[in-house]
Design a protein around this motif. Structure first.
Motif, PDB file in Angstrom:
ATOM      1  N   TYR A   5       0.803  -1.222   0.000  1.00  0.00           N
ATOM      2  CA  TYR A   5       0.000   0.000   0.000  1.00  0.00           C
ATOM      3  C   TYR A   5       0.836   1.271   0.000  1.00  0.00           C
ATOM      4  O   TYR A   5       0.447   2.267   0.615  1.00  0.00           O
ATOM      5  N   HIS A   6       1.980   1.261  -0.687  1.00  0.00           N
ATOM      6  CA  HIS A   6       2.790   2.491  -0.727  1.00  0.00           C
ATOM      7  C   HIS A   6       3.779   2.432  -1.887  1.00  0.00           C
ATOM      8  O   HIS A   6       4.740   1.661  -1.834  1.00  0.00           O
ATOM      9  N   MET A   7       3.540   3.256  -2.929  1.00  0.00           N
ATOM     10  CA  MET A   7       4.479   3.313  -4.066  1.00  0.00           C
ATOM     11  C   MET A   7       4.286   4.594  -4.856  1.00  0.00           C
ATOM     12  O   MET A   7       3.231   5.214  -4.797  1.00  0.00           O
ATOM     13  N   HIS A   8       5.337   4.972  -5.583  1.00  0.00           N
ATOM     14  CA  HIS A   8       5.373   6.259  -6.289  1.00  0.00           C
ATOM     15  C   HIS A   8       5.672   6.070  -7.775  1.00  0.00           C
ATOM     16  O   HIS A   8       6.248   5.063  -8.162  1.00  0.00           O
ATOM     17  N   THR A   9       5.308   7.056  -8.579  1.00  0.00           N
ATOM     18  CA  THR A   9       5.527   6.965 -10.031  1.00  0.00           C
ATOM     19  C   THR A   9       6.447   8.081 -10.514  1.00  0.00           C
ATOM     20  O   THR A   9       6.832   8.956  -9.747  1.00  0.00           O
ATOM     21  N   ASP A  37       0.919   7.973  -4.900  1.00  0.00           N
ATOM     22  CA  ASP A  37       1.856   9.039  -5.252  1.00  0.00           C
ATOM     23  C   ASP A  37       1.628  10.250  -4.356  1.00  0.00           C
ATOM     24  O   ASP A  37       0.576  10.386  -3.725  1.00  0.00           O
ATOM     25  N   HIS A  38       2.633  11.128  -4.305  1.00  0.00           N
ATOM     26  CA  HIS A  38       2.568  12.305  -3.429  1.00  0.00           C
ATOM     27  C   HIS A  38       1.511  13.288  -3.931  1.00  0.00           C
ATOM     28  O   HIS A  38       1.602  13.778  -5.055  1.00  0.00           O
ATOM     29  N   ALA A  39       0.550  13.590  -3.080  1.00  0.00           N
ATOM     30  CA  ALA A  39      -0.538  14.505  -3.432  1.00  0.00           C
ATOM     31  C   ALA A  39      -0.018  15.921  -3.677  1.00  0.00           C
ATOM     32  O   ALA A  39       0.994  16.326  -3.096  1.00  0.00           O
ATOM     33  N   LEU A  78      -3.374   8.028  -2.509  1.00  0.00           N
ATOM     34  CA  LEU A  78      -2.440   9.158  -2.473  1.00  0.00           C
ATOM     35  C   LEU A  78      -1.715   9.146  -1.132  1.00  0.00           C
ATOM     36  O   LEU A  78      -2.307   8.780  -0.108  1.00  0.00           O
ATOM     37  N   GLU A  79      -0.462   9.559  -1.158  1.00  0.00           N
ATOM     38  CA  GLU A  79       0.249   9.882   0.078  1.00  0.00           C
ATOM     39  C   GLU A  79       0.112  11.393   0.244  1.00  0.00           C
ATOM     40  O   GLU A  79       0.593  12.164  -0.584  1.00  0.00           O
ATOM     41  N   VAL A  80      -0.572  11.788   1.304  1.00  0.00           N
ATOM     42  CA  VAL A  80      -0.961  13.193   1.445  1.00  0.00           C
ATOM     43  C   VAL A  80      -0.247  13.798   2.648  1.00  0.00           C
ATOM     44  O   VAL A  80      -0.498  13.405   3.789  1.00  0.00           O
ATOM     45  N   SER A 219       5.872  -0.815   0.866  1.00  0.00           N
ATOM     46  CA  SER A 219       7.307  -0.839   0.547  1.00  0.00           C
ATOM     47  C   SER A 219       7.861   0.569   0.353  1.00  0.00           C
ATOM     48  O   SER A 219       9.058   0.772   0.406  1.00  0.00           O
ATOM     49  N   ASP A 220       6.977   1.547   0.112  1.00  0.00           N
ATOM     50  CA  ASP A 220       7.415   2.895  -0.289  1.00  0.00           C
ATOM     51  C   ASP A 220       8.340   2.792  -1.502  1.00  0.00           C
ATOM     52  O   ASP A 220       9.372   3.473  -1.578  1.00  0.00           O
ATOM     53  N   ALA A 221       7.955   1.936  -2.455  1.00  0.00           N
ATOM     54  CA  ALA A 221       8.778   1.737  -3.654  1.00  0.00           C
ATOM     55  C   ALA A 221       8.801   3.009  -4.501  1.00  0.00           C
ATOM     56  O   ALA A 221       7.761   3.600  -4.772  1.00  0.00           O
ATOM     57  N   HIS A 222      10.013   3.417  -4.867  1.00  0.00           N
ATOM     58  CA  HIS A 222      10.172   4.524  -5.813  1.00  0.00           C
ATOM     59  C   HIS A 222      10.671   3.999  -7.154  1.00  0.00           C
ATOM     60  O   HIS A 222      10.804   4.759  -8.105  1.00  0.00           O
ATOM     61  N   ILE A 223      10.984   2.718  -7.184  1.00  0.00           N
ATOM     62  CA  ILE A 223      11.265   2.021  -8.444  1.00  0.00           C
ATOM     63  C   ILE A 223      10.456   0.725  -8.417  1.00  0.00           C
ATOM     64  O   ILE A 223      10.260   0.130  -7.348  1.00  0.00           O
TER      65      ILE A 223
HETATM   66 ZN   LIG Z   1       6.146   7.516  -0.034  1.00  0.00          ZN
END
Ligand SMILES: [Zn+2]
Ligand SMILES: [Zn+2]
Length: 259
Positions: A5-9, A37-39, A78-80, A219-223
């Motif tokens: 439940y945590h990843m970014h694009t 993704d970051h709001a 969203l991560e807000v 995971s807070d995956a950024h890749i």
């Molecule tokens: Zn994050």
């Protein structure tokens, strides 16, 4: 079940698109992912947050991934960031699209960036920064704006740890989270950072369990390759602390699944 439940694009500070994270999730046998993704902020853009004008693209990418990977459940989140006074904006944002999940975060204490660079921490009063962080984190938890609170002890990222005992601070924070009915995140992101430790620490998570606070897993995956990273360690930690279930969210409604 395993849910990330945590990843970014690449629209923010990540790489790839939701479909790329979905592909890895399927290969690793995850049951569900949620893009977070970051709001956007209300009044200013940054190089690590979505712009307001990016939102339709972001939502469209998640929908495309859902069509492309029908075998995987893919949620829209969203991560807000919580900043004092943001309540009206976060509520407005919540109405703008049919979000499944809002993950609340503190990355800045006024002008102080908590997790940008170790250099930022040099010369700081570490205990005071930690207290300031948890005061704001607790305020975010109590705001009722969020389904789960991200990377709870983020200030440990660069290994600047407080000298004093934070048990009382954590207890007060947990009482507020419990009252607000929110969850907290178990994040494997910290294992890839200088602290080399899951967020939150084991004593923190044991306290959360005492207060019967539910957990999400991220995971807070950024890749894309980091999707589901080190989940076996997170599951082991959660079990050790007495957890046997995780939460998932659909249109901000919580359900439990067994771990
Ligand atoms: Zn994050
Ligand atoms: Zn974050």
């Amino acid at each position: 079940m395993l849910l990330d439940y945590h990843m970014h694009t690449r629209l923010t500070d990540g790489a790839g698109e939701p479909r790329d994270y979905a592909r890895v999730a399927v290969a690793r046998g995850l049951d569900e992912i949620c893009c977070t993704d970051h709001a956007p902020f209300e009044n200013h853009d940054t190089d690590w947050t979505l712009k307001k004008t990016d939102l339709p693209t972001y939502v469209g990418w998640v929908r495309e991934a859902q069509r492309e990977f029908p075998q995987l459940s893919i949620k829209l989140g969203l991560e807000v960031d919580y900043v004092p006074g943001c309540e009206r904006w976060v509520r407005e944002l919540a109405q703008a699209h049919p979000w499944d999940f809002f993950l609340g975060s503190i990355h800045h204490l006024g002008g102080f960036p908590v997790d940008r660079d170790a250099e930022d921490w040099r010369g700081q009063n570490v205990d005071a920064r930690w207290r300031e962080y948890f005061a704001l984190w607790t305020e975010a938890a109590g705001s009722g704006l969020y389904d789960s609170l991200a990377h709870p002890d983020l200030p440990k990222k660069f290994n600047f740890r407080p000298q004093s005992d934070f048990t009382t601070v954590y207890r007060n924070a947990m009482a507020v989270v419990a009252k607000a009915g929110a969850a907290i995140e178990i994040s494997t992101g910290g294992l890839r950072k200088p602290c080399r430790e899951i967020y939150p620490s084991e004593p923190f998570l044991r306290l959360a369990r005492e207060f019967d606070i539910p957990v999400t897993l991220g995971s807070d995956a950024h890749i894309p390759e980091d999707t589901g990273a080190d989940f076996e360690k997170a599951v082991a930690l959660a079990r050790r602390c007495g957890y046997d279930r995780l939460c998932r969210f659909t249109q901000r409604r919580r359900e439990f699944v067994s771990l």
